[in-house]
Write a protein that holds these residues in place. Structure first.
Motif, PDB file in Angstrom:
ATOM      1  N   HIS A  39      -5.063  14.180  -7.788  1.00 29.95           N
ATOM      2  CA  HIS A  39      -4.888  13.285  -8.614  1.00 29.95           C
ATOM      3  C   HIS A  39      -5.531  13.414  -9.931  1.00 29.95           C
ATOM      4  O   HIS A  39      -6.789  13.569  -9.927  1.00 29.95           O
ATOM      5  N   THR A  87      -7.680  -1.008  -1.690  1.00 30.67           N
ATOM      6  CA  THR A  87      -7.123   0.283  -2.024  1.00 30.67           C
ATOM      7  C   THR A  87      -5.650   0.505  -2.130  1.00 30.67           C
ATOM      8  O   THR A  87      -5.201   0.987  -3.076  1.00 30.67           O
ATOM      9  N   ARG A  88      -4.957  -0.104  -1.008  1.00 27.14           N
ATOM     10  CA  ARG A  88      -3.482   0.040  -1.297  1.00 27.14           C
ATOM     11  C   ARG A  88      -2.932  -1.053  -1.977  1.00 27.14           C
ATOM     12  O   ARG A  88      -1.936  -0.797  -2.966  1.00 27.14           O
ATOM     13  N   HIS A  89      -3.478  -1.990  -2.280  1.00 27.32           N
ATOM     14  CA  HIS A  89      -3.063  -3.183  -3.077  1.00 27.32           C
ATOM     15  C   HIS A  89      -3.314  -2.834  -4.177  1.00 27.32           C
ATOM     16  O   HIS A  89      -1.909  -3.045  -5.173  1.00 27.32           O
ATOM     17  N   PHE A  90      -4.233  -2.339  -5.040  1.00 28.39           N
ATOM     18  CA  PHE A  90      -4.488  -1.798  -6.453  1.00 28.39           C
ATOM     19  C   PHE A  90      -3.742  -0.482  -6.682  1.00 28.39           C
ATOM     20  O   PHE A  90      -3.795  -0.127  -7.847  1.00 28.39           O
ATOM     21  N   GLY A  91      -3.198   0.183  -5.772  1.00 26.89           N
ATOM     22  CA  GLY A  91      -2.518   1.518  -5.819  1.00 26.89           C
ATOM     23  C   GLY A  91      -3.613   2.495  -6.343  1.00 26.89           C
ATOM     24  O   GLY A  91      -3.075   3.389  -7.045  1.00 26.89           O
ATOM     25  N   ASP A  93      -6.352   5.546  -5.678  1.00 29.43           N
ATOM     26  CA  ASP A  93      -6.304   6.989  -5.006  1.00 29.43           C
ATOM     27  C   ASP A  93      -7.244   7.050  -3.855  1.00 29.43           C
ATOM     28  O   ASP A  93      -7.135   7.909  -3.090  1.00 29.43           O
ATOM     29  N   GLY A 115      -6.001   6.916  -0.084  1.00 26.82           N
ATOM     30  CA  GLY A 115      -5.292   5.969  -0.843  1.00 26.82           C
ATOM     31  C   GLY A 115      -4.288   5.140   0.138  1.00 26.82           C
ATOM     32  O   GLY A 115      -4.082   3.955  -0.504  1.00 26.82           O
ATOM     33  N   GLU A 116      -4.215   5.516   1.474  1.00 23.09           N
ATOM     34  CA  GLU A 116      -3.357   4.606   2.246  1.00 23.09           C
ATOM     35  C   GLU A 116      -4.354   4.029   3.068  1.00 23.09           C
ATOM     36  O   GLU A 116      -3.852   3.103   3.955  1.00 23.09           O
TER      37      GLU A 116
END
Length: 446
Positions: A39, A87-91, A93, A115-116
């Protein structure tokens, strides 16, 4: 350092002794560098529990992350599962949580999510560890505008909304008692249940940095049991320090552990066609009564080694959506990627409301078989697997129990112990068998 830094639940140790600010800094640098290989200028969510060492380690970790040019979204004191969700909510890494869960205050830990919201693959942990232990010449230290930034984000309300969305009903008319363990749930747990309409009574929601898990929380269920009786609540909810576990208590003050919770939720989900592949994943330590109850309900049980990582691995492999441990670490994989105490509580209370039954009635789905656990101190844990005498003693005990009992013999992951667990219908019989088996192990390995 010769031992592996990463255990089954991240890097843990006594803060400022084994888990030093310098180690936290290097973990931040190495973790952000490994992420930067896939990333460009990664963003990392960082949260923590209420331990006094959290400030120190958070500062060091964030400094390490920013020193390689990665950005940080700091969400402050939040449950471990909240960091996985955010972590997922804010997109982002990756996510990192600074917590030692149910352990005493002197301990702390650093756990990474991808990130997932899943634990990092072993290969990525190994790469981070190699960079921490070896010369980090590969890691560049940018200057000027290329240095990472820190932004403080509100994680509380997005996470609370996420938990509420999983309820499927409101809790109006319910009196709910909550023990926050002076930990990471102290703000979000009361907020969630009040906003869902419950009348809420709270204890141990005054963290001072040193009182996390002290005579409170899921490791001391007698505390919430007494509080439930005191306030006349319909249900008690007791979380651990990072709120990834839940132990409940019914309106009579009877403990409803992870096995009971999974059995109640599994039977309900299966009846509604929501239990994937009609199967629940549990560890070898789940009570035999749990498996018997699920079998009666037409549900299969798959058992794994002790540890939530093994439960999750089996769930992903088999396409299952419910699994967990007797300790109350339960994974509802349709909603979150790790054990989530608040999510578990919302799911349990939803069953109570939908079925219009008190928890004392629901918990009767399973009969708890007597279970005896004996810890045998040994000099050589590895010798257990090689000993013919121990193998024969285990086989002989299994033959005596037949289908009415179960034995689990396993080395402790952290101490010089062999743990002997024997389960069966007659407590006197299994106690005698457990101690006889423990004596064989003691003679062989001590």
């Amino acid at each position: 350092m010769t031992e592996r830094l990463f255990g089954t639940d991240g890097v843990r140790g006594i803060a400022n002794k084994e888990l030093t600010p310098l180690l936290a800094y290097h973990l931040g640098r190495a973790g952000a560098y490994v992420l930067s290989e896939t990333h460009d200028k990664p963003t990392v969510v960082v949260g923590r529990d209420t331990r006094i060492s959290g400030d120190m380690l958070e500062s060091a970790l964030i400094a390490g992350i920013c020193s390689v040019g990665a950005n940080v979204l700091r969400v402050g004191v939040m449950p471990t599962p909240a960091v996985a969700f955010l972590t997922r909510h804010f997109g982002a890494d990756a996510g990192v949580v600074i917590s030692a869960s149910h352990n005493p205050v002197e301990y702390n830990g650093i756990k990474f999510f991808n990130g997932e919201g899943f634990k990092l693959p072993d290969a990525m942990e190994d790469e981070i560890e190699a960079l921490v232990k070896g010369p980090d010449g590969r890691i560049q230290s940018p200057t000027g505008p290329a240095v990472g930034r820190v932004v403080t984000e509100d994680g509380l309300h997005p996470y609370a909304d996420f938990i509420k969305s999983a309820a499927g009903t409101d809790f109006r008319g319910l009196k709910v008692a909550i023990d926050c363990a002076n930990g990471a749930a102290y703000r979000v747990a009361p907020l969630v249940f009040r906003e869902l309409g419950a009348e809420v009574f709270v204890i141990n929601d005054r963290p001072d940095g040193c009182n996390i898990n002290v005579n409170c929380g899921s490791t001391s269920p007698e505390v919430i049991a007494g509080f439930v009786r005191e306030v006349g609540a319909d249900v008690g909810l007791s979380f651990d320090g990072d709120a990834d576990r839940l132990i409940a208590v019914d309106e009579k003050g009877q403990v409803v552990d992870g096995d009971h919770i999974m059995a109640v939720c599994a039977e309900y989900m299966n009846r509604k066609g929501l239990l994937k592949n009609g199967t629940v994943v549990a560890t070898v330590m789940s009570n035999m009564g749990f498996e018997v109850a699920l079998k009666k309900a037409g549900i299969k049980t798959v058992r794994t080694k002790v540890g939530d990582r093994y439960v999750l691995e089996e769930m992903l492999k088999g396409g299952y959506n419910l699994g967990g441990e007797q300790s109350g670490h339960i994974i509802f994989l349709d909603h979150n990627t790790t054990g989530d105490g608040l999510l578990t509580a919302v799911k349990l209370l939803s069953v109570m409301v939908e079925e219009a039954k008190p928890l004392s009635e629901l918990r009767n789905i399973m009969k708890v078989y007597p279970q005896i656990l004996v810890n045998v101190e040994v000099k050589d844990k590895a010798g257990y697997a090689k000993s013919t005498s121990i193998k024969e003693a285990v086989e002989e005990t299994e033959a005596l129990l037949g289908e009415n009992g179960r034995i689990v013999v396993r080395p402790s992951g952290t101490e010089p112990l062999i743990r002997v667990m024997v389960e069966g219908e007659d407590e006197k019989v299994i106690k005698d068998l457990a101690h006889r088996l423990a004596e064989v192990i003691r003679k062989e390995l001590s």
